[in-house]
Design an enzyme around this catalytic site. Structure first.
Site, PDB file in Angstrom:
ATOM      1  N   CYS A 178       0.842  -1.196   0.000  1.00 47.41           N
ATOM      2  CA  CYS A 178       0.000   0.000   0.000  1.00 47.41           C
ATOM      3  C   CYS A 178       0.879   1.248   0.000  1.00 47.41           C
ATOM      4  CB  CYS A 178      -1.020  -0.017   1.143  1.00 47.41           C
ATOM      5  SG  CYS A 178      -0.366  -0.362   2.793  1.00 47.41           S
ATOM      6  N   ARG A 179       0.810   2.091   1.039  1.00 50.97           N
ATOM      7  CA  ARG A 179       1.499   3.391   0.978  1.00 50.97           C
ATOM      8  C   ARG A 179       2.864   3.400   1.645  1.00 50.97           C
ATOM      9  NH1 ARG A 179      -4.109   6.136   2.792  1.00 50.97           N
ATOM     10  NH2 ARG A 179      -5.056   6.401   0.708  1.00 50.97           N
TER      11      ARG A 179
END
Length: 219
Positions: A178-179
């Protein structure tokens, strides 16, 4: 005396950057903007703060020339002023992880389970994704995927993952991201996939970490 004054003046300007990133929420906003351009409304929602506070933080970042804006009708879109700002966030976070044991302990506690973390190097992961030996999924919102993603990754936002399990080939190892290290969406994705019988792991890298490591990003 003149030399001392000039030197202090230079340090003062550099300190503007430190002051701008001294807020935890501003660091979070930088991390969010490293995923791509966003409106203040989106940033406020994703950072879980109200619009006025988000606007105030963004104004501080803009005054330090760390973010830029563009207007589209009634909406103002924010973006990082350069890839070096995302690199700054990665560098600051890595220094903190190296020297603050409290942060390392907190990160260990955040992890869903130690065995859920992929042991693949970035180069090995890229080679296996290219050959189709593994399936890399990006569980961020689709707009972030479109702005930039890891090579060969598929967009499967966490909110849609359970409904789209049929999109995943059976028998393949799934690697989610993800991030970055502070993002929990990939942990949730791995937990869901394992409950459904998939072999799944996560990597702590996001787009910023991948780019900082000198590896390509697709958009």
């Amino acid at each position: 005396m003149k030399s001392t004054i000039t030197k202090s003046y230079l340090y003062e300007h550099v300190a503007r950057i430190g002051k701008a990133i001294s807020s935890p929420k501003r660091l979070e906003l930088i991390e969010l903007l490293a995923q791509g351009e966003k409106t203040v409304e989106t940033l406020a929602e994703q950072a879980r703060i109200d619009m006025r506070l988000a606007s105030a933080h963004l104004r501080s970042l803009r005054e330090a020339r760390l973010v830029e804006t563009r207007r589209d009708g009634k909406f103002i879109h924010y973006r990082l002023s350069g890839p070096d700002v995302a690199q700054l966030w990665v560098n600051v976070r890595e220094v903190a992880e190296e020297h603050l044991i409290e942060l390392r302990v907190a990160l260990d506690q955040m992890a869903a389970s130690p065995d859920a973390l992929s042991s693949e190097s970035r180069e090995s992961l890229l080679a296996k994704a290219r050959s189709g030996d593994i399936v890399v999924i990006d569980v961020r919102p689709e707009a972030e995927y479109v702005a930039g993603h890891l090579p060969f990754a598929r967009s499967l936002p966490l909110a849609e993952l359970e409904k789209r399990l049929a999109d995943l080939p059976p028998g393949k190892e799934i690697v989610a991201y993800c991030r970055g290290p502070f993002c929990l969406m990939s942990d949730e994705a791995v937990k869901l996939l394992r409950q459904r019988g998939y072999t799944a792991h996560k990597i702590t890298d996001g787009v910023s970490e991948w780019r900082a490591g000198g590896l390509p990003i697709e958009d």
